[in-house]
Design a protein around this motif. Structure first.
Motif, PDB file in Angstrom:
ATOM      1  N   ARG A  48       0.812  -1.218   0.000  1.00 47.85           N
ATOM      2  CA  ARG A  48       0.000   0.000   0.000  1.00 47.85           C
ATOM      3  C   ARG A  48       0.847   1.270   0.000  1.00 47.85           C
ATOM      4  O   ARG A  48       0.370   2.327  -0.399  1.00 47.85           O
ATOM      5  N   CYS A  49       2.037   1.148   0.583  1.00 44.15           N
ATOM      6  CA  CYS A  49       2.869   2.343   0.756  1.00 44.15           C
ATOM      7  C   CYS A  49       3.299   2.887  -0.610  1.00 44.15           C
ATOM      8  O   CYS A  49       3.767   2.139  -1.468  1.00 44.15           O
ATOM      9  N   VAL A  50       3.106   4.193  -0.818  1.00 43.33           N
ATOM     10  CA  VAL A  50       3.486   4.793  -2.083  1.00 43.33           C
ATOM     11  C   VAL A  50       4.798   5.546  -1.933  1.00 43.33           C
ATOM     12  O   VAL A  50       5.284   6.137  -2.884  1.00 43.33           O
ATOM     13  N   GLY A  51       5.327   5.565  -0.713  1.00 41.17           N
ATOM     14  CA  GLY A  51       6.598   6.238  -0.513  1.00 41.17           C
ATOM     15  C   GLY A  51       6.480   7.754  -0.570  1.00 41.17           C
ATOM     16  O   GLY A  51       7.352   8.435  -1.072  1.00 41.17           O
ATOM     17  N   CYS A  52       5.351   8.301  -0.005  1.00 37.58           N
ATOM     18  CA  CYS A  52       5.166   9.754  -0.073  1.00 37.58           C
ATOM     19  C   CYS A  52       6.042  10.481   0.936  1.00 37.58           C
ATOM     20  O   CYS A  52       6.294  11.671   0.809  1.00 37.58           O
ATOM     21  N   GLY A  53       6.475   9.753   1.973  1.00 38.41           N
ATOM     22  CA  GLY A  53       7.373  10.371   2.949  1.00 38.41           C
ATOM     23  C   GLY A  53       6.664  11.139   4.048  1.00 38.41           C
ATOM     24  O   GLY A  53       7.303  11.702   4.931  1.00 38.41           O
ATOM     25  N   ALA A  54       5.320  11.165   4.049  1.00 43.94           N
ATOM     26  CA  ALA A  54       4.582  11.906   5.089  1.00 43.94           C
ATOM     27  C   ALA A  54       4.882  11.345   6.461  1.00 43.94           C
ATOM     28  O   ALA A  54       5.073  12.083   7.437  1.00 43.94           O
ATOM     29  N   CYS A  55       4.918  10.010   6.541  1.00 43.64           N
ATOM     30  CA  CYS A  55       5.163   9.387   7.845  1.00 43.64           C
ATOM     31  C   CYS A  55       6.577   9.686   8.330  1.00 43.64           C
ATOM     32  O   CYS A  55       6.811   9.843   9.534  1.00 43.64           O
ATOM     33  N   VAL A  56       7.524   9.761   7.410  1.00 44.07           N
ATOM     34  CA  VAL A  56       8.901  10.049   7.811  1.00 44.07           C
ATOM     35  C   VAL A  56       8.958  11.410   8.483  1.00 44.07           C
ATOM     36  O   VAL A  56       9.596  11.600   9.513  1.00 44.07           O
ATOM     37  N   ARG A  57       8.249  12.358   7.889  1.00 46.56           N
ATOM     38  CA  ARG A  57       8.242  13.714   8.471  1.00 46.56           C
ATOM     39  C   ARG A  57       7.489  13.747   9.799  1.00 46.56           C
ATOM     40  O   ARG A  57       7.821  14.487  10.706  1.00 46.56           O
ATOM     41  N   ALA A  58       6.468  12.899   9.932  1.00 45.73           N
ATOM     42  CA  ALA A  58       5.649  12.932  11.151  1.00 45.73           C
ATOM     43  C   ALA A  58       6.337  12.236  12.321  1.00 45.73           C
ATOM     44  O   ALA A  58       6.104  12.568  13.482  1.00 45.73           O
ATOM     45  N   CYS A  59       7.166  11.237  12.002  1.00 42.48           N
ATOM     46  CA  CYS A  59       7.730  10.420  13.090  1.00 42.48           C
ATOM     47  C   CYS A  59       8.686  11.232  13.956  1.00 42.48           C
ATOM     48  O   CYS A  59       9.715  11.704  13.467  1.00 42.48           O
ATOM     49  N   PRO A  60       8.368  11.433  15.250  1.00 47.58           N
ATOM     50  CA  PRO A  60       9.243  12.221  16.112  1.00 47.58           C
ATOM     51  C   PRO A  60      10.492  11.450  16.513  1.00 47.58           C
ATOM     52  O   PRO A  60      11.467  12.034  16.965  1.00 47.58           O
ATOM     53  N   ALA A  61      10.459  10.115  16.333  1.00 50.59           N
ATOM     54  CA  ALA A  61      11.593   9.318  16.795  1.00 50.59           C
ATOM     55  C   ALA A  61      12.577   9.015  15.671  1.00 50.59           C
ATOM     56  O   ALA A  61      13.639   8.439  15.909  1.00 50.59           O
TER      57      ALA A  61
END
Lengths: 596, 913
Positions: free
Chosen positions: A547-560
């Motif tokens: 499902r992951c399209v590699g948009c990178g939104a989660c990378v930016r959101a992850c505080p860790a």
């Protein structure tokens, strides 16, 4: 509500804490500004919570011909359109209407099964106007009993109505009054316990905010019945709006002669003061409340002597809860038999519940005793408010318990609920869906009581602490199977060895969840798995590469900084760095992050 | 009486008690924490759980708390029930969860109630995993050390400190498992009974800070029964010693006297015994004065012989802080007519008057235990809190009988502490105080009246007149005063056990006579009422009974040349009389011999100083304010030549070639001689078993059977274990061998019982909990009112004497810490002693234009001018100034007296408006 002057529109805005939280203030300002700017013939007013907290901000428009329109979820922007179309042009904005003369409020599923006695005026009067209350029949009960001049008759009426203490204990109100009346000693005191502290409960607050005079009238009637000359409201300081409205009500009632010396010429005198509690949950227990009122550390003591015999300043004292008192004027006016006709054999009348949690239509509901939990949840509340099915309800606050779906046919009455392992309590009802971890719920409520224990009795002070630690370990996947026996044994001891209700009932959330959801505990311990995927230590997030399209939104959101991956390629979560905050799940627009 | 069944055996017990008290009285070992015999039940700890059964057929029963359950007739309980036992062990397990395992380094270790109860419940290993909660400790002043991590939250400390002792600066904070006991911030605990927390706390949260400085385990302390020497109440104590230093004072329960508690002056004043001002050997001083030099006993005796060579040239000055035996020895040495009582002239007169009133009757002097039962009190001119603290603590507990009846009508027993206090709303019995200056009990009083001593006395007489005739018997009494007199009379009359308290402290004969007049009126009209006079020092009453002439007369005798040698017994004359008068006395004597234990201004003038024992190193008898003679015993054998004063004086008698003292081998002999010479002391021979008393042929050991180190203690000087010293004077031995059972009450050296290592072991020594000791409470009353004497002497009512402009009436003020001579030498007590000051009411000070902290010159007749800082004291009447008595740095002035004040900087005279 009061009728506006002829030819005028009446605009009434829900101004309980729920309404204010939803933005009632801005809506009110908007209405005022626009009406002034356009010089419209309309009067803007405020009222308390009508109970539909899930639809706030509620605005009721009464047209000059007397027709009523109730708008829900009004925002300042929507207000502009309502003014524009409805007030100016006379065309109601249909899509935002909650109720009107075609779709009457009472016929809405939310209200159909309710029976409004305590909440009879909430949402219909301006709580800061005594005239509104009087217009709806307020203070006639007081007038009647004072005219009659027979306290014993009042007690008899209340006793035969079957009214029981709504603070949770369920002690027959008439009997309590009788005991205080018969106790030797003067002066006698009357205390209204408005120290509502259960997490998730807001019945008393809403009544005080929406209809303070009904509580006050009930209190004056009660004071007359027991022969009290001084009264106190003990209100949580965390309820500033209730305090403000109550103060206003006291001053208005005083001016109208319902309080003070020689009330309505009857020769009966009664004064009321208001005291704000300092935030200790245990001060809701009557002996601790009295201590607190006397300026001492709020700690319960052993009864007897009951406050009816030796209470405030050592004098006979009667303590009733807000809801109990608000029922009294209705009982006097409508008669004990009307009240007793509602409900079951042992539990009469109605009960207010604060319906909250994962429910479609949350808010304040008043139901006749004997109604089943299912009717409240499904018919009134409209079932689950999420995509997941309802798993259980938590009833009775930290002293209550969690009941599974299988027990939803339990009728609402003191005895049935007690048998189920929960209690009636003061009226918090929290709906839990499949995403709620029952171990975590038990831990949450126990953490509350543990924190609020006054620290007097050993088992309540230390036993609950040890229980909490065990639960915490279980939610972290560090529990042992023996812990379950230990916690049950501890719970039994805490129950029998605590002096007041707080300790005696503190294990209830644990015991009921253990009874009905033992499998969840075992899953935590044996499989190190949280079935509801709630307990952080036991879950893992993983990215579904399909499902992951590699948009990178989660990378930016992850505080860790736990997520990595090339752009437009499936990302990965490093479980060792992940703190299970869940931000990535919320951020992902493609539902690509799964909880394991 | 009620019959109750414990584990199916019937027991007959007193009515209306709670089960815990009953079980303990019957000798059962039932563990408890929050309950305290003096503070009763609150049901907090849940430790005393027992099983209650409905009837003999009930086998299930239910767990109840013994302390909260009435021992009703027919009640069936089980202590041994397995479930109850498991429950109790579970409670201890909980209490122990956060308790640190620091017993090896905890001051309480070895006498810890928590240790005892843990062992008693059988709890060993705990079944929980958790993190311990920790707390910050506080600085609480010189008396107590605070270690909150050890707290098991029994609430005894706040209940004692606030509810029982009336303190305000200790409380419970926080809630849940974080509950904290301490002050709102670090600081000195103000209450003068704070030291009791060390005994009240069941574990080591509050421990004796002075003890920490020279800490010893309880089992290593050598102890003996003793009597406190820091006021006239004669509280019973247990001093403990090791390695020749006195380590601490613990309470010794005496049901008639102090019960469970001591004041901080009594507990912490002991350090003077170890002080560097002690006289540890004989000292000689040349004729010209100067530095004294240590000498041998032989030298001392030969100098003594020189001084005493001429018979009939000798006078002796006794002391209110020396034992009866020492005073009697001195009286024997110099003869009855040349024995001077060694107190100020005013004190001698007042003491004699008070004694005569008590001896004549009809009112009886009550014990502290009897005072506890009084239900209306009128205090005349005495600051009880500061002159006799434990009496003040007793007065704080008085509850009117009708309130007890009211509570009982609500089914509340007085032992149900929280409910009882709720029911009576902390209402004390009527307490009226009339005095010249504010007193420590003013806040607790129903009404207070502050006026000049004469006006106070007039009020007292007015009360007496109202009692007798219904009207105040004096003309010109202001309306408010006659109204007050009526109110007081009414309260006393209505009470079942009215009590009048006065004393020497007010310094006014008319106040004492006023108190006597009230008690006479109460007796003759209502047939009830007791009268208590407070004396200033530990043996003031004994000295008053012995008689003796005044210091002024001693001066006279010396001046006229009828004597040239002065023997001064344990007395610093500079606190007895104005400095010029003492100087004259000392200068007119050719030889001065001082027998004392501590250096003072008088001993510095002596040519021969002989080292006397303190209460801890010698035995003797003291008579307290009640008239109760009590024996204190030597706790340890001092080094060198320190001996009881009477033994030095015995030498003097022998050296003089006289035979009276030849038979005084042991204390009993001199006591016997005293009783023969003065029949009023006859009972002294019965206050304790004689020296040859033995149980099973054995003496009673001063050391516990667990005392350690006796083979090693002296090994650095001699590897042979020394022979223990012998004590000829008493049936107590300086060893750990001897009779191991319970000693007779007067000889109990410590409270210990198998399984009970803490102070709570006292339970096992009482006939019933909080009742008399087994065998009766020790001590013998020497004063009983004469039978059938009805005094009808018309009361002379004092005239109210006005003050001339510029004249101030200076009255005495008292301080728990500061007034008493010996305790101020203790470093911990010294920290609490206020700086010297002169008290003025703010209005007077304003009109004088003197600010707080500014200096004033005090001019008293016959006295050197003193410069002293002014402190405002609200409640002091206009025109009255107060001066703390005996406070270090304040010169001795006979009080009350009229003085003048000068404000130095402003030169303006005493412009009083």
């Amino acid at each position: 509500m009061r009728l506006p002057p002829a030819g005028n529109y009446g605009v009434t805005i829900g101004f309980g804490s729920c309404g204010i939280a939803a933005g009632a203030d801005a809506v009110l300002r908007k209405f005022r500004e626009e009406i002034a700017r356009l010089k419209l013939p309309a009067r803007v007013d405020a009222t308390g919570c009508i109970g539909m907290c899930h639809r706030e901000v509620l605005v009721e428009l009464v047209s000059p011909d007397g027709r009523s329109f109730l708008y829900g979820e009004v925002t300042p922007d929507r207000a502009t359109r309502i003014i524009d179309e409805h007030l100016v042009k006379g065309h109601p904005v249909r899509e935002w209407l909650v109720a009107d003369e075609n779709k009457r409020l009472e016929s809405l599923p939310y209200f159909a099964k309710q029976k409004k006695i305590v909440l009879r005026n909430c949402g219909f009067v301006n709580p800061e106007e005594i005239a509104d209350y009087i217009q709806r029949g307020g203070y006639t009960a007081l007038r009647a009993i004072l005219r009659n001049g027979d306290p014993d008759a009042v007690i008899e009426t209340v006793a035969s109505s079957g009214l029981r203490g709504r603070g949770g204990g369920g002690f027959p109100t008439g009997k309590k009054w009788r005991l205080t009346r018969d106790a030797k000693g003067a002066p006698k005191y009357f205390i209204c316990n408005a120290d509502e502290g259960d997490p998730g409960a807001f019945m008393d607050r809403s009544v005080l905010e929406g209809d303070p005079h009904s509580v006050l009238e009930g209190m004056i009637i009660a004071a007359f019945a027991i022969g009290a000359s001084e009264g106190y409201f003990y209100v949580r300081a965390e309820y500033p709006l209730a305090v403000k409205r109550l103060r206003k009500a006291l001053s208005q009632a005083g001016k109208k002669g319902f309080l003070g010396k020689n009330i309505l010429g009857s020769g009966f005198s009664f004064t009321v003061s208001l005291m704000e509690g300092a935030g200790a949950f245990v001060c809701g227990e009557e002996t601790a409340l009295i201590k607190s009122l006397q300026g001492e550390r709020g700690m319960p003591r052993l009864r007897p002597p009951f406050p009816a015999v030796s209470g405030l300043w050592g004098k006979p004292t009667c303590i009733n809860n807000v809801e109990t008192l608000a029922s009294v004027p209705w009982i006097i006016q409508s008669g004990a038999s009307d009240y007793a006709a509602i409900g079951t054999q042992t539990s009469k009348g109605t009960k207010v519940f604060a319906l909250a949690g994962k429910i479609a239509r949350g808010g304040l509901v008043e139901v006749p005793m004997g109604i089943t939990i299912r009717e409240i949840i499904e018919d009134i509340g409209g079932g689950s408010g999420t995509r997941l099915p309802i798993k259980a309800i938590q009833i009775g606050g930290p002293s209550g318990g969690c009941l599974p779906r299988s027990l939803f046919d339990t009728p609402i009455d003191y005895e049935s609920l007690q048998r189920s392992g929960a209690i009636m309590g003061s009226g918090g009802m929290i709906v839990l869906d499949e995403s709620s971890c029952m171990v975590d719920i038990a831990r949450y409520f126990l953490a509350f009581t543990q924190n609020e224990s006054c620290g007097k009795c050993t088992f309540c002070r230390i036993g609950t602490k040890r229980m909490l630690e065990i639960l915490e370990r279980i939610t972290q996947g560090k529990g042992h199977m023996e812990d379950l026996d230990l916690i049950e044994e501890l719970a039994g001891k805490v129950k029998i060895a605590s002096l007041c209700g707080l300790g005696q009932t503190a294990p209830n959330p644990v015991l009921t969840t253990l009874r009905f959801f033992r499998d969840e505990y075992e899953a935590h311990i044996r499989d190190h798995r949280c079935p509801a995927k709630k307990c952080k230590a036991l879950i893992r997030y993983a990215i579904d590469s399909s499902r992951c399209v590699g948009c990178g939104a989660c990378v930016r959101a992850c505080p860790a900084g736990a997520i990595s991956g090339e752009k437009k390629q499936a990302h990965r979560i490093n479980p060792d760095v992940c703190t299970r905050c869940g931000l990535c799940v919320e951020t992902c627009k493609f539902d690509a992050i799964a909880t394991e | 009486m009620a019959t109750i069944y414990i584990d199916n055996k019937p027991y007959v017990v007193k009515d209306r008690q709670n089960l815990l008290q009953v079980c303990l009285s019957l000798g059962f070992d039932l563990p408890y924490f929050c309950w305290h015999p003096a503070m009763h039940s609150v049901g907090a700890c849940r430790q005393c759980a027992v099983k209650l059964f409905r009837d003999e057929k009930d086998t299930r029963g239910k767990i109840i708390m013994a302390c909260m359950t009435l021992a009703k007739d027919g009640i069936r309980i089980s202590i041994d029930d397995p479930e109850a036992k498991k429950f109790r062990a579970g409670i201890t397990e909980f209490l122990m969860t956060c308790h640190p395992h620091d017993c090896p380094v905890c001051d309480e270790g070895g006498e810890c109630h928590l240790q005892d109860m843990t062992v008693m419940t059988g709890h060993t290993y705990r079944g929980y995993r958790f993190r311990k909660r920790t707390h910050r400790n506080q600085y609480l002043g010189p008396f107590l050390h605070h270690e909150m991590n050890r707290c098991i939250a029994c609430y005894r400390c706040v209940r004692f400190y606030c509810d029982y002792a009336g303190g305000r600066d200790l409380n419970a904070f926080q809630c849940g498992n974080r509950v904290y006991f301490g002050r709102h911030e670090d600081g000195v605990l103000e209450n003068i009974f704070s030291g009791n927390l060390a005994e009240v706390c069941p574990t080591g949260v509050f421990t004796d800070k002075t003890f920490r400085r020279h800490y010893t385990r309880k089992w290593d302390l050598q102890t003996a029964p003793s009597v406190c020497v820091h006021c006239a109440l004669g509280c019973n104590t247990i001093p403990g010693e090791r390695y020749g230093t006195l380590r601490r004072i613990h309470n010794r329960y005496n049901g008639e006297v102090n019960g469970y508690f001591l004041c901080d002056r009594g507990r912490y004043g002991y350090e003077f015994v170890n002080g560097n001002r002690r006289i540890r050997g004989p000292l000689l001083r040349g004729p010209g004065g100067g530095e004294a030099r240590p000498c041998t006993r032989g030298e001392a005796l030969s100098r003594m012989e020189e001084a005493l060579h001429t018979p009939g040239r000798l006078i002796g000055i006794g002391s209110p802080r020396a034992s009866l035996e020492s005073n009697f020895a001195l009286r024997t040495l110099v003869g009855k007519d040349r024995f001077f009582s060694g107190v100020s002239e005013r004190e001698r007169k007042l003491s004699a008057a008070a004694l005569e009133i008590l001896q004549r009757g009809p009112a009886r002097t009550p014990s502290l235990h009897e005072i506890r039962r009084a239900d209306a009190v009128f205090i005349i001119g005495e600051d009880v809190t500061n002159t006799a603290p434990i009496m003040a603590l007793t007065l704080l507990q008085l509850v009117p009988c009708k309130k007890v009846a009211l509570a009982r009508s609500l089914q509340i027993e007085p032992w149900d502490d929280m409910s009882f206090r709720e029911a009576i709303q902390q209402e004390c019995a009527p307490l009226y105080i009339a005095s010249a200056a504010p007193t420590g009990l003013d806040d607790e009083a129903t009404r207070v009246y502050h006026a000049t001593p004469d006006d106070v006395a007039r009020l007292a007489f007015a009360v007496a007149h109202v009692l007798e005739s219904g009207v105040p018997g004096m003309e010109g009494l202001p309306e408010n005063v006659s109204g007050l007199a009526g109110e007081i009379a009414c309260a006393l009359k209505e009470a079942e056990r009215p009590l009048v308290i006065s004393g020497i402290g007010g310094g006014s004969l008319s106040m004492i006579e006023g108190a006597a007049a009230i008690s006479r009126a109460l007796r003759s009209v209502c047939g009830k009422g007791e009268l208590s006079f407070l004396f200033p020092e530990c043996n003031s009453m004994g000295l008053a009974l012995m008689g003796g002439r005044s210091l002024a007369e001693a001066r006279e005798v010396l001046r006229e040349g009828d004597a040239d040698t002065l023997v001064i017994l344990e007395n610093d004359l500079f606190i007895r009389d104005a400095k010029p008068a003492v100087e004259e006395l000392l200068k007119s004597a050719q030889h001065i011999i001082v027998v004392d234990h501590t250096h003072n201004r008088t001993s510095e003038r002596a040519e021969l100083v002989l080292p006397a024992s303190t209460f801890a190193e010698g035995s003797g008898t003291l008579v307290n304010s009640e008239g109760r003679a009590q024996r204190f015993y030597r706790v340890f054998v001092p080094d060198g030549d320190i001996r009881e004063s009477w033994r030095w004086i015995q030498d003097m008698i022998s050296i003089s070639g006289r035979g009276e003292a030849a038979g005084w081998k042991v204390l009993d002999d001199i006591a016997g001689a005293m009783a023969r010479e003065m029949p009023e002391f006859e009972a002294v021979t019965r206050i304790a078993p004689p020296a040859d008393f033995r149980i099973s042929g054995e003496k009673i050991p001063r050391q516990p059977h667990r005392a350690s180190g006796r083979t090693a203690m002296h090994a650095h000087t001699d590897v042979h274990e020394p022979m223990p010293s012998d004590d000829l004077d008493s049936p107590l031995a300086f060893t750990m061998e001897g009779y191991g059972g319970q000693a007779p009450p007067a000889l109990i050296p410590r409270f210990w019982s198998p399984g009970w290592n803490s102070v709570q072991a006292v339970n096992k020594f009482q006939q019933e909990i909080a009742g008399p000791l087994k065998g009766g409470d020790p001590g013998q009353r020497l004063i009983e009112p004469a039978e059938g004497v009805k005094s009808a002497s018309p009361d002379k009512i004092p005239e109210a004497e006005g003050l001339r402009p510029g004249e101030w009436l200076l009255v005495p003020l008292y301080h728990t810490f500061g007034t008493e001579e010996m305790s101020v030498l203790s470093s911990s007590v010294a920290e609490r002693v206020p700086a010297p000051y002169l008290a003025l009411c703010p209005e007077d000070a304003l009109s004088l234009g003197i600010g707080e902290g500014e200096a004033a010159e005090l001019i008293a007749s016959g006295e050197a001018q003193q410069r002293i800082r002014v402190r405002y004291l609200k409640g002091l009447p206009r025109g009255v100034a107060g001066l703390p008595v005996s406070l270090p740095g304040v010169g001795m002035i006979d009080l009350p007296q009229k003085v003048s004040l000068v404000i130095p900087a402003k030169t303006a005279d005493t412009g009083k408006v």
